[in-house]
Write a protein that holds these residues in place. Structure first.
Motif, mmCIF file in Angstrom:
data_model
loop_
_atom_site.group_PDB
_atom_site.id
_atom_site.type_symbol
_atom_site.label_atom_id
_atom_site.label_comp_id
_atom_site.label_asym_id
_atom_site.label_seq_id
_atom_site.Cartn_x
_atom_site.Cartn_y
_atom_site.Cartn_z
ATOM 1 N N ASN A 173 0.624 -1.274 0.091
ATOM 2 C CA ASN A 173 0.072 0.080 -0.071
ATOM 3 C C ASN A 173 0.816 1.365 -0.048
ATOM 4 N N PRO A 174 1.666 1.265 -0.890
ATOM 5 C CA PRO A 174 2.752 2.476 -0.911
ATOM 6 C C PRO A 174 1.751 3.976 -1.149
ATOM 7 N N VAL A 175 2.646 4.889 -0.521
ATOM 8 C CA VAL A 175 2.058 6.265 -0.506
ATOM 9 C C VAL A 175 3.108 7.352 -0.449
ATOM 10 N N LEU A 176 2.855 8.572 -0.728
ATOM 11 C CA LEU A 176 3.757 9.699 -0.819
ATOM 12 C C LEU A 176 4.264 10.173 0.479
ATOM 13 N N ASP A 177 4.875 9.264 1.361
ATOM 14 C CA ASP A 177 5.286 9.478 2.595
ATOM 15 C C ASP A 177 6.534 9.991 2.702
ATOM 16 N N GLY A 178 7.445 9.942 1.758
ATOM 17 C CA GLY A 178 8.919 10.213 1.800
ATOM 18 C C GLY A 178 9.821 8.972 1.986
ATOM 19 N N ASN A 179 9.177 7.787 1.867
ATOM 20 C CA ASN A 179 9.758 6.395 2.454
ATOM 21 C C ASN A 179 9.880 5.556 1.294
ATOM 22 N N ALA A 180 9.482 5.908 0.121
ATOM 23 C CA ALA A 180 10.092 5.169 -1.131
ATOM 24 C C ALA A 180 11.662 4.886 -1.080
ATOM 25 N N LEU A 181 12.080 3.971 -1.699
ATOM 26 C CA LEU A 181 13.635 3.826 -1.399
ATOM 27 C C LEU A 181 14.218 4.986 -2.405
ATOM 28 N N LEU A 182 13.919 5.469 -3.476
ATOM 29 C CA LEU A 182 14.463 6.523 -4.316
ATOM 30 C C LEU A 182 14.384 7.784 -3.689
ATOM 31 N N THR A 183 13.082 8.038 -3.147
ATOM 32 C CA THR A 183 13.211 9.285 -2.132
ATOM 33 C C THR A 183 13.958 9.395 -1.141
ATOM 34 N N GLN A 184 13.951 8.248 -0.346
ATOM 35 C CA GLN A 184 14.968 8.121 0.869
ATOM 36 C C GLN A 184 16.571 8.578 0.296
ATOM 37 N N CYS A 185 16.682 7.792 -0.839
ATOM 38 C CA CYS A 185 17.977 7.968 -1.556
ATOM 39 C C CYS A 185 18.330 9.337 -1.867
ATOM 40 N N VAL A 186 17.410 10.182 -2.423
ATOM 41 C CA VAL A 186 17.588 11.476 -2.961
ATOM 42 C C VAL A 186 18.088 12.023 -1.777
#
Length: 548
Positions: A173-186
């Motif tokens: 159930n992914p959401v835009l909470d800043g915790n996708a791997l690519l977002t964390q990587c950025v």
């Protein structure tokens, strides 16, 4: 016969004069000049800022072509990347050359006489992540890390004109909470490698929102022309809170909670670019073409910053005296400078609107004064325009006065990089006050922007200090900082005139009218500790001194 020859000669001279007179205008893309971001003023004498010796990066599905490596680049001497990669390996000849990547690169660094890019002499490193069916967020993170490590680890900004779909995110159930791997990587790369991450915002078709939920990067929306000038949010820019998204739920394109994504607006409608072989491409639109305007502007500012640092060293001045030191290279400083200098409301020539060049409009023709961000201290950003429209020359004017410490009476325009502490000590304080040296003009506006980083850490299983496929990140959260506009003599922040006190954002921004001529200050406060007790920050401010 003689009269006819005289008329012919006069016509020829007039034609040549017209051509020569037109060259400075035609030598720039429309979006780079007076109708766009005003970068042409930085290119010209006496500044001559072109991004010389400044490294910037580009991450996309494909890559631009390179003369001497790719057949497609055999005739392209205008767009000259320094080095190209496929993820973390050198690019192979004629592999993954992509028209979209080439066009974005031309906005960044084109040297073409008629379609000159924003930073034509910047040093570009670009990496392709490969076809979507063969690449996922780990490979994209690897490519971003590769670019950030180039030039001896001194890459100042990276352009992301692509994104990932939530439908491809492996989380439940992914959401835009800043915790996708690519977002964390950025966010991790921004903090650990000190590189500004500039990301294309969503567009009308949606579907590519990761990593637009970044905390430490900048998300860019695209503007369109009104009366020939870029100053309105394009209809295909979704913004932070889209009402309609074709084919999907708008909630899947928005950040969780009240945190907004868009930081800045830049030209992205009907943009002229170059194809991989160097020929002019049909004009195209999208946030993909807005983002490189911002990245390349960083190159221009950083060239000026490095020049100022070098001059201070040659004259043997300390940063405290010259106001120039290595803090000028901080990505948080660049973010604050770009956002604080953005255009909102056109100045009428009296300086009360801080010399801004245009009135920026939302999709529904509303101005900043109509925005809930202007009315609420809890909302630092407008949902569609962020803090306003990119203006490269105003960003230079914001950056030019240099760094000013809290223990100095500050000029009307300036910036600083410092820290506040949850547990005050001899070296740090819970708050910092920036007191203006001169009274501010009643009825004028003041702009101030505060930026800091979310703390994301690499779960480094092999302890090599770099991300490797299979590793993950840990989100340690965001400390809460607030910013207040106060009278100089007041000590209690409850007596503030105005504030920016969001509880969820990594940026605070205020644009407020000075109630009456007098002495004022800006206060930065460490409000709530979530992770580390000491929090570095960048602050940029712009005010109008009393005309008397």
């Amino acid at each position: 016969m003689i009269r006819r020859r005289i008329r012919q000669l006069a016509w020829f001279i007039a034609t040549v004069a017209l051509v020569l007179f037109s060259v400075p205008v035609m030598a720039l893309m429309d979006s780079v000049g007076e109708n766009g971001i005003h970068a042409h003023q930085l290119h010209q004498p006496p500044l001559n800022l072109t991004g010389r010796k400044i490294a910037i990066g580009q991450i996309e599905i494909g890559r631009p072509a390179q003369f001497g490596l790719d057949k497609a680049g055999a005739t392209n001497r205008s767009v000259r990347p320094n080095r190209l990669f496929f993820r973390d390996a050198p690019a192979e000849a004629n592999s993954l050359v992509d028209s979209h990547a080439a066009r974005v690169a031309s906005i960044l660094i084109s040297r073409d006489k008629t379609l000159t890019g924003v930073a034509p002499e910047a040093t570009l490193y670009a990496s392709a992540v490969g076809a979507e069916s063969r690449s996922e967020q780990p490979e994209e993170c690897l490519a971003a890390q590769t670019v950030s490590l180039q030039n001896g680890g001194d890459v100042r900004a990276i352009n992301y004109s692509f994104g990932e779909s939530l439908m491809r995110d492996p989380r439940d159930n992914p959401v835009l909470d800043g915790n996708a791997l690519l977002t964390q990587c950025v966010d991790w790369l921004a903090r650990t490698n000190n590189v500004l991450q500039v990301i294309a915002g969503n567009q009308g078709r949606g579907g590519f929102p990761i990593p637009t939920d970044s905390f430490n990067g900048m998300i860019i929306a695209n503007s369109m022309r009104v009366g020939g000038e870029f100053r309105k949010v394009d209809y295909f820019s979704l913004g932070s809170e889209p009402e309609v998204v074709i084919g999907r739920d708008p909630a899947t394109e928005s950040n969780v909670g009240p945190r907004r994504s868009v930081a800045l607006l830049a030209p992205g409608s009907d943009i002229q670019t170059l194809t991989p072989n160097g020929t002019a491409a049909p004009a195209d639109s999208g946030t993909s073409f807005a983002t490189p305007h911002v990245v390349a502007t960083v190159a221009l500012l950083q060239e000026f910053g490095d020049r100022s640092i070098r001059q201070a060293l040659e004259s043997k001045q300390t940063p405290e005296v010259s106001h120039w030191g290595l803090d000028a290279r901080r990505q948080e400083v660049m973010k604050a400078v770009l956002m604080n200098s953005a255009d909102k409301l056109q100045d009428q020539g009296d300086g009360l609107n801080l010399g801004m060049t245009r009135t920026v409009l939302t999709q529904r023709n509303r101005t900043w004064l109509d925005s809930d961000a202007h009315q609420s201290t809890r909302l630092p950003l407008d949902a569609q325009m962020g803090t306003g429209h990119l203006n490269a020359f105003r960003a230079y004017e914001q950056f030019r006065p240099g760094q000013w410490r809290p223990d100095q009476e500050t000029p009307a325009i300036g910036w600083d990089y410092r820290a506040v502490s949850a547990a005050p000590s001899a070296n740090t304080s819970k708050y910092q006050d920036y007191v203006f040296a001169d009274p501010l003009q009643g009825g004028s506006f003041i702009a101030a922007t505060l930026t800091w980083n979310r703390l994301v850490e690499l779960q480094d299983r092999n302890a090599n200090g770099q991300y490797d496929i299979g590793e993950t990140f840990r989100d340690r959260g965001l400390n809460n900082l607030d910013m207040y506009l106060m009278r100089a003599e007041d000590t209690d922040s409850r007596n503030r005139i105005w504030a920016s006190d969001s509880q969820v954002d990594s940026v605070e921004h205020l644009f407020h009218q000075i109630p009456e001529t007098g002495r004022y200050k800006i206060r930065v406060v460490y409000r709530d500790q979530i992770n580390e007790p000491v929090q570095p920050y960048a602050l940029a401010w712009w005010a109008m001194p009393n005309r008397g």
